[in-house]
Every structure is written in C-alpha cells, then in structure tokens.
Design a protein around this motif. Structure first.
Motif, mmCIF file in Angstrom:
data_model
loop_
_atom_site.group_PDB
_atom_site.id
_atom_site.type_symbol
_atom_site.label_atom_id
_atom_site.label_comp_id
_atom_site.label_asym_id
_atom_site.label_seq_id
_atom_site.Cartn_x
_atom_site.Cartn_y
_atom_site.Cartn_z
ATOM 1 N N GLU A 6 0.830 -1.204 0.000
ATOM 2 C CA GLU A 6 0.000 0.000 0.000
ATOM 3 C C GLU A 6 0.865 1.255 0.000
ATOM 4 O OE1 GLU A 6 -2.024 -2.920 2.989
ATOM 5 O OE2 GLU A 6 -0.005 -2.226 2.486
ATOM 6 N N SER A 7 0.306 2.319 -0.536
ATOM 7 C CA SER A 7 0.953 3.626 -0.503
ATOM 8 C C SER A 7 -0.120 4.702 -0.589
ATOM 9 C CB SER A 7 1.948 3.777 -1.657
ATOM 10 O OG SER A 7 1.289 3.668 -2.902
ATOM 11 N N GLY A 9 -0.901 6.983 1.941
ATOM 12 C CA GLY A 9 -1.390 7.493 3.211
ATOM 13 C C GLY A 9 -0.703 8.798 3.584
ATOM 14 N N LEU A 20 -5.413 6.099 -1.890
ATOM 15 C CA LEU A 20 -4.530 5.001 -1.543
ATOM 16 C C LEU A 20 -4.368 4.080 -2.742
ATOM 17 C CD1 LEU A 20 -5.889 4.030 1.998
ATOM 18 C CD2 LEU A 20 -4.234 5.802 1.372
ATOM 19 N N CYS A 22 -2.729 0.156 -3.945
ATOM 20 C CA CYS A 22 -2.279 -1.167 -3.502
ATOM 21 C C CYS A 22 -1.719 -1.879 -4.726
ATOM 22 C CB CYS A 22 -3.428 -1.948 -2.897
ATOM 23 S SG CYS A 22 -3.044 -3.684 -2.558
ATOM 24 N N VAL A 91 -4.903 2.825 10.344
ATOM 25 C CA VAL A 91 -4.014 2.185 9.387
ATOM 26 C C VAL A 91 -4.899 1.450 8.389
ATOM 27 C CG1 VAL A 91 -2.182 0.494 9.032
ATOM 28 C CG2 VAL A 91 -2.169 1.935 11.090
ATOM 29 N N TYR A 93 -5.389 -1.187 5.283
ATOM 30 C CA TYR A 93 -4.783 -2.399 4.748
ATOM 31 C C TYR A 93 -5.486 -2.831 3.472
ATOM 32 C CZ TYR A 93 -2.746 -2.903 9.418
ATOM 33 O OH TYR A 93 -2.056 -2.693 10.583
ATOM 34 N N GLN A 117 1.082 -4.431 4.257
ATOM 35 C CA GLN A 117 1.646 -4.042 5.548
ATOM 36 C C GLN A 117 0.916 -2.859 6.168
ATOM 37 O OE1 GLN A 117 2.772 -2.977 2.703
ATOM 38 N NE2 GLN A 117 3.056 -0.768 3.058
ATOM 39 N N THR A 119 -0.939 1.294 5.535
ATOM 40 C CA THR A 119 -0.488 2.669 5.376
ATOM 41 C C THR A 119 -1.320 3.553 6.301
ATOM 42 O OG1 THR A 119 -0.040 4.439 3.759
ATOM 43 C CG2 THR A 119 -2.029 3.139 3.403
ATOM 44 N N GLN A 120 -0.666 4.468 6.990
ATOM 45 C CA GLN A 120 -1.332 5.297 7.997
ATOM 46 C C GLN A 120 -2.074 6.455 7.338
ATOM 47 O OE1 GLN A 120 -1.398 5.060 11.598
ATOM 48 N NE2 GLN A 120 -2.947 6.664 11.310
#
Length: 125
Positions: A6-7, A9, A20, A22, A91, A93, A117, A119-120
């Motif tokens: 993921e990216s 955040g 977001l 994935c 977070v 997912y 994993q 992303t916040q």
C-alpha cells in the motif's frame, strides 16, 4: 511470493481527500476479490470496501465518500477517499481473497488470504 504494497497514506485536514494505492506482485489477482480494511488504535480491523466481479461494496460509514477501483493491467487497486473525517483515522490495509466469496463474507477478515503491511491515514479536525 505474492505481495501487496500500500501507498498514499498521510496527514490531511477534515474535508480533504487522499488516494490510496495497492500494488500487487508475485501473481495475478484479476480473479480475486480485492478489499480495503482499516484499524484504529485499540479497535478491531474493520471492513471499508471491496471490489469483485459483480461490483463494488462499501461499509455504511464510507458509502458516498470512498470509491474503490481496480486497474487489472497494472495489478493495482485504489481507494479514493473524499470528505475525510477525523474518525477515518486508521491504518489502512489492502487484502486479496478468492473470487468465490461474496455477500456478507466480503466484510470478514477471514475471507482474505493476502494482506499488505498497511499505510497510515490521519485526519485532523
């Protein structure tokens, strides 16, 4: 080895937007259900949205604000989040599960075999 990453955040003010991403690798997930879940501190992981062969599904708390989409050519799933609220802080997912699962099963953590994993996402008031 299948992997979800993921990216996207970050920190955003209430009312703002984030997208977001994935990215899947190691195998093709085109026949899989793809989902987004989130987990806030001290709370259980909860369903946000899923995309399947039959369409998109959303938790009531995000319906009308979030949009899930899939780019099969890029093996990537997106979650566009608009009108963000402080209670969206968590977070997030990405998950992938067999396409044979449907209905209420889409909202269950156990219905997904692969997880990223996380992303916040933090929404300030």
């Amino acid at each position: 080895q299948a992997q979800l990453v993921e990216s996207g955040g970050g920190l955003v003010q209430a009312g703002g937007s984030l997208r977001l991403s994935c990215a899947a690798s190691g195998r093709t997930f085109s026949s899989y259900n793809m989902g987004w879940f989130r987990q806030a501190p001290g709370k259980e992981r909860e369903f946000v949205a899923a995309t399947t062969w039959s369409g998109a599904y959303y938790a009531d708390s995000v319906k009308g604000r979030f949009t899930i989409s899939r780019d099969s050519a890029k093996n990537t799933v997106y979650l566009q989040m608009n009108s963000l609220k402080p209670e969206d802080t968590a977070v997030y997912y990405c998950a992938a599960g067999p396409g044979s699962r449907s209905g209420y099963l889409l909202s269950r953590v156990a219905s997904y075999d692969y997880w990223g994993q996380g992303t916040q996402v933090t929404v300030s008031s």
